[in-house]
Design a protein around this motif. Structure first.
Motif, PDB file in Angstrom:
ATOM      1  N   LYS A 194      -4.520   9.924   5.399  1.00 53.94           N
ATOM      2  CA  LYS A 194      -3.265   9.315   4.970  1.00 53.94           C
ATOM      3  C   LYS A 194      -2.873   8.100   5.801  1.00 53.94           C
ATOM      4  N   THR A 195      -3.540   7.898   6.938  1.00 53.45           N
ATOM      5  CA  THR A 195      -3.132   6.808   7.829  1.00 53.45           C
ATOM      6  C   THR A 195      -4.162   5.689   7.971  1.00 53.45           C
ATOM      7  N   LEU A 196      -5.406   5.931   7.561  1.00 56.62           N
ATOM      8  CA  LEU A 196      -6.472   4.960   7.813  1.00 56.62           C
ATOM      9  C   LEU A 196      -6.779   4.052   6.628  1.00 56.62           C
ATOM     10  N   ASN A 197      -6.066   4.221   5.524  1.00 55.32           N
ATOM     11  CA  ASN A 197      -6.374   3.419   4.332  1.00 55.32           C
ATOM     12  C   ASN A 197      -5.095   2.898   3.694  1.00 55.32           C
ATOM     13  N   LYS A 198      -4.215   2.343   4.509  1.00 48.17           N
ATOM     14  CA  LYS A 198      -2.908   1.926   4.010  1.00 48.17           C
ATOM     15  C   LYS A 198      -2.966   0.650   3.172  1.00 48.17           C
ATOM     16  N   VAL A 199      -3.863  -0.267   3.519  1.00 55.59           N
ATOM     17  CA  VAL A 199      -3.957  -1.532   2.775  1.00 55.59           C
ATOM     18  C   VAL A 199      -5.358  -1.731   2.204  1.00 55.59           C
TER      19      VAL A 199
END
Length: 328
Positions: free
Chosen positions: A216-221
């Motif tokens: 949930k945190t490593l693919n924000k953009v």
């Protein structure tokens, strides 16, 4: 049989105690736990250093290796034939977990490389893996492994679902540190290309869902898209070499990957006001040998509700078409 658990840690203090205590509660006691901390600053190291059980070996890295560099380090320290990966924020399901895991391994053929446990019970997908279970055989042969990975993605899912033969990590070229978001998908698919692997419903670990987990945190953009595009091209090429590519595969990929990621890109735009995610999708996932044209691609996006509808039907059509190649 004996077993080693490997646990890479980084700022996992909120969950780490529960994970390690689940190991110490095991009825099977001939385990070793190797923990390698990757430079935590949240008290994780203080907790690890006060552990006194001689079966727990702690390593403190001087510089951050990243999750897959840390795993490679840990596998170099293992002395047993079988390894269970346990992430810092998960836990062994009950006191029989390691015993159940080893019982499964005791009846598997010697050429099986890794076992994906918890299948159908870890709820990594909306139906808990029930749809995958309709199609996946218990033992997956190399000849069809690439097609399964192409259709279902990273079937092992969370690293804590997997136990494996220690030797295969070095044998198959280690986890690729150049792929910090998709190194596990890359590694399991590489192994499956030349060795058999197993899907099992046996309960070994429980996967924790929380807001700070890597997925949930490593693919924000859209940071995952370049690596995902590289892996999909590789899988597509291998499946094509076996003569299994047709229009059904391309349509399925449009729904499963392109449409779903474009939908994620639209949601990112609505949330952040940025088109960065969508640009990554169009550049790395929207373009490839599976491409069917811009107009048809967006038409499939609309008809499938951004990849939310007809996914199972599309995958089922592919696997039904090639059922003669499937070993069940």
């Amino acid at each position: 049989m004996s077993i080693t658990l490997v646990m890479p840690t980084y700022n996992g203090g909120a969950y780490l105690r529960e994970a390690i205590e689940s190991v110490m509660r095991q009825r099977y006691q001939q385990w070793e736990l190797l923990v390698s901390d990757d430079g935590s600053s949240d008290g994780t190291r203080d907790y690890l250093l006060q552990l006194k059980d001689p079966r727990i070996r702690v390593f403190l890295q001087e510089k951050n290796l990243g999750i897959f560099g840390n795993l490679n380090f840990l596998f170099q320290q293992v002395k047993t034939d079988i390894v269970q990966i346990l992430c810092q924020d998960d836990w062994l399901t009950d006191e029989y977990a390691l015993e159940s895991c080893l019982n499964e391994w005791s009846i598997l053929p010697e050429d099986v490389a890794f076992m994906r446990a918890n299948h159908g019970s870890d709820f990594s997908s909306k139906d808990g893996g029930a749809f995958e279970a309709q199609w996946l055989p218990r033992i997956v042969d190399p000849g069809i492994s690439d097609l399964y990975f192409l259709m279902f993605g990273c079937i092992p899912g969370n690293l804590s679902n997997v136990s494996l033969r220690t030797e295969i990590v070095a044998k198959h070229g280690w986890f690729d540190q150049r792929l910090p978001y998709a190194g596990d998908f890359d590694f399991w698919s590489r192994v499956g290309r030349s060795q058999r692997w197993v899907v099992s419903a046996v309960r070994v670990s429980t996967i924790r869902t929380h807001q700070n987990q890597a997925s949930k945190t490593l693919n924000k953009v859209g940071e995952l898209m370049p690596q995902m595009g590289e892996l999909l091209r590789r899988l597509y090429s291998k499946v094509d070499e076996r003569g299994l590519i047709d229009w059904r595969v391309r349509v399925a990929m449009q729904i499963v990957y392109v449409s779903q990621q474009r939908w994620a890109g639209l949601r990112s735009r609505m949330k952040t006001g940025s088109w960065s995610y969508m640009k990554h999708v169009n550049k790395y996932i929207g373009r490839g040998p599976w491409e069917i044209g811009v107009v048809f691609g967006w038409l499939i996006f609309l008809l499938s509700g951004g990849g939310r509808w007809f996914k199972k039907a599309a995958i089922g059509a592919v696997l039904s078409r090639h059922q003669g190649h499937l070993v069940r």
